[in-house]
Design an enzyme around this catalytic site. Structure first.
Site, PDB file in Angstrom:
ATOM      1  N   TRP A 104     -36.154  20.555   6.477  1.00 23.64           N
ATOM      2  CA  TRP A 104     -36.973  20.577   7.691  1.00 23.64           C
ATOM      3  C   TRP A 104     -36.884  21.920   8.409  1.00 23.64           C
ATOM      4  O   TRP A 104     -37.709  22.223   9.266  1.00 23.64           O
ATOM      5  CB  TRP A 104     -36.542  19.457   8.641  1.00 23.64           C
ATOM      6  CG  TRP A 104     -36.973  18.092   8.193  1.00 23.64           C
ATOM      7  CD1 TRP A 104     -36.189  17.113   7.649  1.00 23.64           C
ATOM      8  CD2 TRP A 104     -38.295  17.546   8.240  1.00 23.64           C
ATOM      9  NE1 TRP A 104     -36.938  15.993   7.354  1.00 23.64           N
ATOM     10  CE2 TRP A 104     -38.242  16.234   7.707  1.00 23.64           C
ATOM     11  CE3 TRP A 104     -39.533  18.037   8.673  1.00 23.64           C
ATOM     12  CZ2 TRP A 104     -39.363  15.408   7.605  1.00 23.64           C
ATOM     13  CZ3 TRP A 104     -40.655  17.210   8.564  1.00 23.64           C
ATOM     14  CH2 TRP A 104     -40.558  15.918   8.040  1.00 23.64           C
ATOM     15  N   LEU A 136     -22.185  17.578  -1.199  1.00 23.32           N
ATOM     16  CA  LEU A 136     -21.683  16.464  -2.004  1.00 23.32           C
ATOM     17  C   LEU A 136     -20.263  16.029  -1.637  1.00 23.32           C
ATOM     18  O   LEU A 136     -19.686  15.164  -2.291  1.00 23.32           O
ATOM     19  CB  LEU A 136     -21.731  16.776  -3.517  1.00 23.32           C
ATOM     20  CG  LEU A 136     -23.109  16.827  -4.183  1.00 23.32           C
ATOM     21  CD1 LEU A 136     -23.738  18.190  -3.996  1.00 23.32           C
ATOM     22  CD2 LEU A 136     -22.994  16.526  -5.674  1.00 23.32           C
ATOM     23  N   THR A 137     -19.677  16.604  -0.599  1.00 24.05           N
ATOM     24  CA  THR A 137     -18.304  16.256  -0.251  1.00 24.05           C
ATOM     25  C   THR A 137     -18.225  14.827   0.260  1.00 24.05           C
ATOM     26  O   THR A 137     -18.995  14.419   1.129  1.00 24.05           O
ATOM     27  CB  THR A 137     -17.760  17.212   0.818  1.00 24.05           C
ATOM     28  OG1 THR A 137     -17.810  18.542   0.306  1.00 24.05           O
ATOM     29  CG2 THR A 137     -16.326  16.864   1.180  1.00 24.05           C
ATOM     30  N   HIS A 570     -23.215  19.118  10.028  1.00 21.50           N
ATOM     31  CA  HIS A 570     -22.590  17.812  10.244  1.00 21.50           C
ATOM     32  C   HIS A 570     -22.830  17.316  11.667  1.00 21.50           C
ATOM     33  O   HIS A 570     -21.889  16.903  12.348  1.00 21.50           O
ATOM     34  CB  HIS A 570     -21.077  17.898  10.005  1.00 21.50           C
ATOM     35  CG  HIS A 570     -20.687  18.267   8.614  1.00 21.50           C
ATOM     36  ND1 HIS A 570     -19.418  18.744   8.302  1.00 21.50           N
ATOM     37  CD2 HIS A 570     -21.377  18.221   7.451  1.00 21.50           C
ATOM     38  CE1 HIS A 570     -19.352  18.981   7.003  1.00 21.50           C
ATOM     39  NE2 HIS A 570     -20.526  18.674   6.465  1.00 21.50           N
TER      40      HIS A 570
END
Length: 636
Positions: A104, A136-137, A570
């Site tokens: 986005w 991917l963590t 995050h």
């Protein structure tokens, strides 16, 4: 597109595309018009990490007709998403970030704590949302993080670590590690706290670079581990097996919401309807009961449509978009809404506030000759050919590799006791000078407990096994980039609309470094990083900042931090799950206070950051929300 990412795709892209099975819907294609005329019980806004979990689980009940509206498109089987080192792009810069097909491309407002810098805010613009483009963590926070959700924030005993563990296990298809930094492969503790029958594969690296074992052992030598079971409620220190990731070891590909929760079974359900390429513009309210949602409006290009929801509307648009949709619909801070001439449905002053975002601050180092990093994929034709063959034949090797050294760590373990006392005293002085909300008072008291206890991770160390994160690497050389970040940042930002245009992006203010603790803690962690990596005996010299930084003042370190700081992608907390007296936005069953039948199920409901990457916790809370919705709607 960076040259190395292009090289990776050239090496494996074609074979990946043709080797993957395609998934076909058993139902007629969904168009904006056909979706509008569908009789739905539940409309889910957002087909991302949480939204697809809900779609899959709710449509298991034949009692419910479920609709999902996603702004992006279905790109399952796309190698830029599937292959870790293509999407992850060796250090956060690459083929999907900054590419409007996948991202986005949000940006922040100028950051006053960074001298006016504007930061990029990648967010997944595809089916699966940010689970399709993240690093991917897979991590869980500490027991104390989740227990605080239940106890300190007033959500009750069902929101504690032990009560949430079954929902973590429900989404997981866990695979035992095969490599260890210490040689100890006993993973019984991990096995006991993970699920094996879920939708999202969780695995560990099958390949170590030349830096993973030396850096882990250097951390252990400094008293920072190892931990055998970071997912059992104690997530801190260096993990023996390295970080876990949402990677399917059978295919070597990303495991994420779109291929995990929207597979062939879901595509063939007659009671699950997915519309892609459509942006929800507002919630539609009952004319007689203004707080009851009866549907949503959505836009496809210049055309607008509506669809009815007979039972519930669930927002799963993420921490940056869910508040925007509510504000456009008349829910939020009354003063803001009235300034934009939006009729007020419910006044919720704290909606869009409490934005918490972990940031990253990198330093890089030149490794010694013979130490293998991922830079060798571009520097060494023999190594590249070996890794191409491994990926093509076994789905193993460097093309599946993801950052292995990932150590959430108590900051008290990284500084001297005198340094810690000085930092803590400064924090107390600063907080005493501020006017804090009830929610912030609880949050900061918790973080101070975490800091003083020295057990819960309050900082984070992450090694990217290549150069390019901070500065341009020299040709033919190998590097590492080490990311330092606060696990529980104390700066608080917000996200709000400033226009009634539903297609305009919201204003995102992360407010980075506005709480001085975040800067002071981070520069002390960066100083520790230089001592730590030097102990590993694999470093030739510091790259950026240079060797001379060992003599820098704190002011020089802060100036460096301000110049390199970036988002960790995050964001959480903008619709906090907390009691109303604390300024919460949703209750423990995800319902928005004051509304009859609107829920929010995404990372915006985190009352406080859980100290690690949020994807695992987002999958968990979506599984829990699905149970709550089914029960409330008598739809088991």
């Amino acid at each position: 597109m960076p040259a190395l990412t292009y090289l990776l795709l050239a090496a494996i892209g074609a074979s990946t595309v043709h080797s993957l099975p395609s998934q076909q819907s058993c139902n007629a294609p969904v168009t904006p018009s056909s979706f509008s005329s569908t009789s739905l019980d539940v409309v889910i806004v957002g087909g991302g990490t949480a939204g697809l979990v809900l779609a899959s689980r709710l449509s298991e009940s034949k009692k419910l007709q479920v609709g999902v509206i996603e702004g992006g498109y279905d790109r399952t089987n796309d190698p830029l998403i599937d292959v870790p080192n293509a999407a992850n792009a060796l250090g956060y810069q690459g083929a999907v970030f900054g590419n409007s097909t996948y991202d986005w491309e949000y940006t922040s407002v100028p950051q006053r704590g960074l001298g006016g810098r504007v930061l990029s805010y990648p967010s997944g613009k595809v089916l699966g949302g940010s689970s399709a483009i993240n690093g991917l963590t897979i991590q869980r926070g500490s027991r104390e993080d989740y227990d605080a959700w239940g106890n300190a924030f007033g959500n009750g005993p069902e929101w504690t670590f032990d009560a949430l563990l079954p929902y973590f296990k429900r989404y997981e298809r866990w695979h035992a590690p095969t490599l260890s930094a210490t040689g100890d492969l006993n993973s019984d503790g991990l096995s006991a706290v993970h699920g094996t029958d879920g939708r999202i594969s969780i695995s560990y690296n099958n390949f170590f670079t030349g830096v993973d074992i030396p850096l882990t052992q250097a951390g252990i030598a400094l008293g920072l581990g190892p931990t055998q079971n970071p997912d059992g409620g104690d997530d801190s220190l260096f993990p023996n097996f390295g970080a876990s990731h949402s990677l399917d070891p059978a295919t070597g590909n990303r495991s994420y919401a779109a291929n995990g929760y929207y597979g062939q079974t879901e595509r063939c359900r007659s009671n699950l309807h997915l519309l892609t390429g459509a942006v929800v513009t507002r919630i539609i309210w009952d004319k007689k009961k203004a707080t009851k949602a009866v549907g949503v409006e959505y836009a496809v290009g210049n055309d607008k449509f509506t669809v009815k929801a007979s039972k519930e509307v669930v927002l799963s648009a993420g921490s940056l978009r869910s508040p925007q949709i509510l504000e456009l619909s008349g829910v939020g801070n009354k003063t803001l809404l009235e300034s934009l001439n939006i009729p007020v449905v419910v006044d919720i002053p704290q909606l869009g506030e409490n934005l918490q975002e972990q940031f990253i601050a990198g330093t890089d180092f030149l490794v010694r000759d013979g130490v293998v990093t991922l830079d060798a994929l571009g520097n060494n034709a023999t190594f590249l050919a070996e890794q191409q063959n491994l990926y093509r034949t076994n789905k193993t090797g460097a093309f599946t590799y993801l950052s292995n050294v990932n150590a959430p760590t108590p900051i008290r373990s990284l500084v001297t006791e005198d340094q810690y006392k000085t930092m803590r005293a400064a924090l107390d002085t600063y907080l005493a000078s501020q006017t804090l909300t009830p929610l912030q008072i609880v949050q900061y008291n918790l973080v101070k407990q975490f800091l003083d206890g020295g057990k819960v991770a309050t900082s984070s160390l992450l090694v990217v096994a290549s150069g390019g994160l901070v500065s341009t690497p020299a040709a033919g050389q190998g590097y590492i980039s080490v990311v330092s970040s606060p696990a529980h940042p104390l700066s608080r930002g917000n996200v709000h609309i400033n226009t009634t245009d539903p297609l305009a992006y919201p204003l995102i203010d992360s407010a980075f470094l506005t709480n001085p603790w975040d800067a002071q803690a981070t520069i002390n962690v960066m100083k520790f990083v230089r001592r730590w990596v030097a102990k590993s005996d694999i470093i030739e010299s510091p790259g950026t900042p240079p060797q001379a930084a060992d003599e820098w003042s704190d002011d020089q370190w802060i100036a460096y931090l301000q110049s390199v700081l970036g988002t960790a992608h995050h964001p959480v907390g903008t619709a906090a799950m907390a009691s109303q007296k604390l300024g919460g936005v949703v209750d423990p069953r995800f319902k928005v206070y004051g509304l009859k039948n609107v829920r929010i199920v995404d990372a915006s409901v985190f009352p406080m950051h859980i100290g690690v990457a949020p994807s695992s916790t987002t999958y968990m809370l979506a599984e829990k929300a699905a149970d709550a919705i089914k029960k409330d709607l008598n739809a088991y």
